[in-house]
Design a protein around this motif. Structure first.
Motif, PDB file in Angstrom:
ATOM      1  N   ALA A  55       0.831  -1.208   0.000  1.00  0.00           N
ATOM      2  CA  ALA A  55       0.000   0.000   0.000  1.00  0.00           C
ATOM      3  C   ALA A  55       0.864   1.255   0.000  1.00  0.00           C
ATOM      4  N   ALA A  56       1.967   1.233   0.742  1.00  0.00           N
ATOM      5  CA  ALA A  56       2.858   2.391   0.788  1.00  0.00           C
ATOM      6  C   ALA A  56       3.522   2.623  -0.566  1.00  0.00           C
ATOM      7  N   ILE A  57       3.890   1.555  -1.242  1.00  0.00           N
ATOM      8  CA  ILE A  57       4.479   1.686  -2.576  1.00  0.00           C
ATOM      9  C   ILE A  57       3.465   2.270  -3.546  1.00  0.00           C
ATOM     10  N   GLN A  58       2.231   1.783  -3.472  1.00  0.00           N
ATOM     11  CA  GLN A  58       1.174   2.289  -4.351  1.00  0.00           C
ATOM     12  C   GLN A  58       0.963   3.786  -4.141  1.00  0.00           C
ATOM     13  N   ALA A  59       0.974   4.207  -2.892  1.00  0.00           N
ATOM     14  CA  ALA A  59       0.772   5.623  -2.585  1.00  0.00           C
ATOM     15  C   ALA A  59       1.931   6.483  -3.071  1.00  0.00           C
ATOM     16  N   ALA A  60       3.109   5.898  -3.187  1.00  0.00           N
ATOM     17  CA  ALA A  60       4.293   6.655  -3.582  1.00  0.00           C
ATOM     18  C   ALA A  60       4.482   6.734  -5.093  1.00  0.00           C
ATOM     19  N   LEU A  61       3.726   5.988  -5.864  1.00  0.00           N
ATOM     20  CA  LEU A  61       3.936   5.925  -7.310  1.00  0.00           C
ATOM     21  C   LEU A  61       3.894   7.288  -8.016  1.00  0.00           C
ATOM     22  N   PRO A  62       3.042   8.235  -7.605  1.00  0.00           N
ATOM     23  CA  PRO A  62       3.052   9.537  -8.297  1.00  0.00           C
ATOM     24  C   PRO A  62       4.399  10.266  -8.232  1.00  0.00           C
ATOM     25  N   GLU A  63       5.266   9.875  -7.298  1.00  0.00           N
ATOM     26  CA  GLU A  63       6.554  10.554  -7.150  1.00  0.00           C
ATOM     27  C   GLU A  63       7.665   9.934  -8.004  1.00  0.00           C
ATOM     28  N   LEU A  64       7.335   8.955  -8.836  1.00  0.00           N
ATOM     29  CA  LEU A  64       8.355   8.267  -9.620  1.00  0.00           C
ATOM     30  C   LEU A  64       9.190   9.180 -10.522  1.00  0.00           C
ATOM     31  N   PRO A  65       8.645  10.259 -11.063  1.00  0.00           N
ATOM     32  CA  PRO A  65       9.495  11.104 -11.919  1.00  0.00           C
ATOM     33  C   PRO A  65      10.607  11.832 -11.168  1.00  0.00           C
ATOM     34  N   ARG A  66      10.567  11.845  -9.847  1.00  0.00           N
ATOM     35  CA  ARG A  66      11.544  12.600  -9.071  1.00  0.00           C
ATOM     36  C   ARG A  66      12.616  11.668  -8.494  1.00  0.00           C
ATOM     37  N   TYR A  67      13.807  12.216  -8.325  1.00  0.00           N
ATOM     38  CA  TYR A  67      14.861  11.456  -7.680  1.00  0.00           C
ATOM     39  C   TYR A  67      14.494  11.184  -6.226  1.00  0.00           C
ATOM     40  N   PRO A  68      14.988  10.044  -5.686  1.00  0.00           N
ATOM     41  CA  PRO A  68      14.763   9.785  -4.260  1.00  0.00           C
ATOM     42  C   PRO A  68      15.615  10.711  -3.401  1.00  0.00           C
TER      43      PRO A  68
END
Length: 368
Positions: A55-68
């Motif tokens: 669930a946490a990974i799913q919630a974080a998906l919109p941030e994929l274009p940005r560097y960690p």
């Protein structure tokens, strides 16, 4: 003058034999056309993905274009709180394997030496040879570390000592007293790398609380991972705890953004989920008993293990048994490359997976 590409590589790499991981399920499916394959080869957590992590990974998906976050601030903060250390003492790695490589790159040269045990984790000789350092491999004692013999191999050229506790692939565990006495006896110029990849599986009454030793022994580095008990092998998150000065050196060598954003989110979530961790440990304890009772029934010996795997002595060459198990859709790990040709290492699976392995092994042994 003509040169082969291999000759252009640095000497340590020219003769390096790459690490061979456990056979993937997909590879066996392609080779033999099998389905419903059981993989007990890579010491993975058999419980499946943690729902909270998913669930946490799913919630974080919109941030994929940005560097960690290249510093891993949130994960480091959570680790520091849980382990009662400072964030300055932490180094994050792409699995604890990367931490081992960072240590070798930071501290070793071709003039220096490394001490580790026979039957110890295959990455130790790999990272040593890659940088051109010399390995001193000490004969094992009852398949585990002979600390007295290892200490005797330490000399003026020694820079690192690798100790896996529990050891992989044998599962042997050193006592707290013997381990601390060994670290205490090392010269200040020799760094002890204590690899605790399987720390969470060890009985709390038996495991060393090595983190409390860091204040006394600044030449100690402890490595751990989220790949095993936390069930995140596919995301590759490991870390080390050391003195702040040691961590600063490792972080100078560490590549920026070595942990991807989803891995950082997953590790932070997994760290907070004590319920999943408890289930993983309970399943491992039950599975260990299931397998060892079956070995006893089959008249086979095994090496008592404190990890999430067990190495069984077949009293015959292990490779043919390994191949026969593959044909039955069961993947385990041959360990001839660890100088244990008559053993197979078996990861603890679910009750059903363990039973399928036991059934397949029993049938094979009855036919030979």
């Amino acid at each position: 003058m003509n040169h082969s590409i291999t000759q252009l590589a640095v000497p340590g790499v020219q003769k390096l034999v790459p690490y061979v991981p456990g056979k993937p399920i997909e590879e066996l499916e392609r080779e033999l056309g099998l389905s419903d394959i059981v993989k007990l080869a890579s010491n993975e957590n058999p419980l499946g993905a943690n729902p909270r992590v998913a669930a946490a990974i799913q919630a974080a998906l919109p941030e994929l274009p940005r560097y960690p976050d290249g510093n891993g601030f949130k994960l480091k903060t959570a680790l520091a709180e849980k382990l009662a250390v400072s964030t300055e003492q932490l180094t994050l790695g792409n699995g604890s394997n990367e931490i081992l490589e960072l240590i070798a790159r930071t501290f070793l040269t071709p003039e220096l030496e490394v001490v580790f045990s026979q039957h110890a984790f295959a990455v130790y000789p790999l990272v040593t040879q890659a940088v051109g350092a010399k390995a001193r491999v000490v004969a094992a004692k009852d398949y585990g570390h002979d600390l007295t013999a290892m200490l005797a191999q330490v000399n003026d050229r020694t820079r690192l000592v690798f100790i896996a506790n529990p050891n992989n692939p044998t599962g042997t565990l050193l006592s707290k007293e013997a381990l601390e006495a060994f670290i205490k006896a090392l010269p200040a110029s020799v760094i002890c790398v204590l690899d605790e990849a399987y720390y969470e599986y060890v009985d709390p009454q038996s495991r060393a609380d090595a983190l409390t030793w860091l204040a006394k022994y600044p030449n100690l580095i402890i490595t751990r991972t989220f790949s095993k008990a936390y069930g995140l092998a596919g995301l590759r998150v490991g870390y080390s705890v050391s003195s702040a000065e040691m961590a600063d050196l490792l972080n100078r060598v560490r590549q920026p953004f070595n942990n991807n954003m989803l891995a950082l989110v997953a590790a932070e979530t997994a760290l907070a989920d004590s319920e999943y961790l408890g289930r993983a440990i309970a399943a491992n304890n039950a599975g260990m008993q299931q397998l060892t009772e079956a070995f006893r029934t089959l008249g086979l010996a095994w090496i008592p293990s404190a990890g999430n795997f067990v190495s069984v002595d077949l009293r015959r060459e292990g490779e043919p048994i390994y191949q026969a198990l593959l044909r039955k859709g069961v993947i385990v790990r041959p360990v001839a490359n660890y100088e244990m040709p008559k053993h197979l290492r078996v990861s603890i699976g679910t009750e059903k997976e363990n039973q399928l392995f036991i059934k397949a092994l029993s049938e094979i042994l009855n036919d030979v």
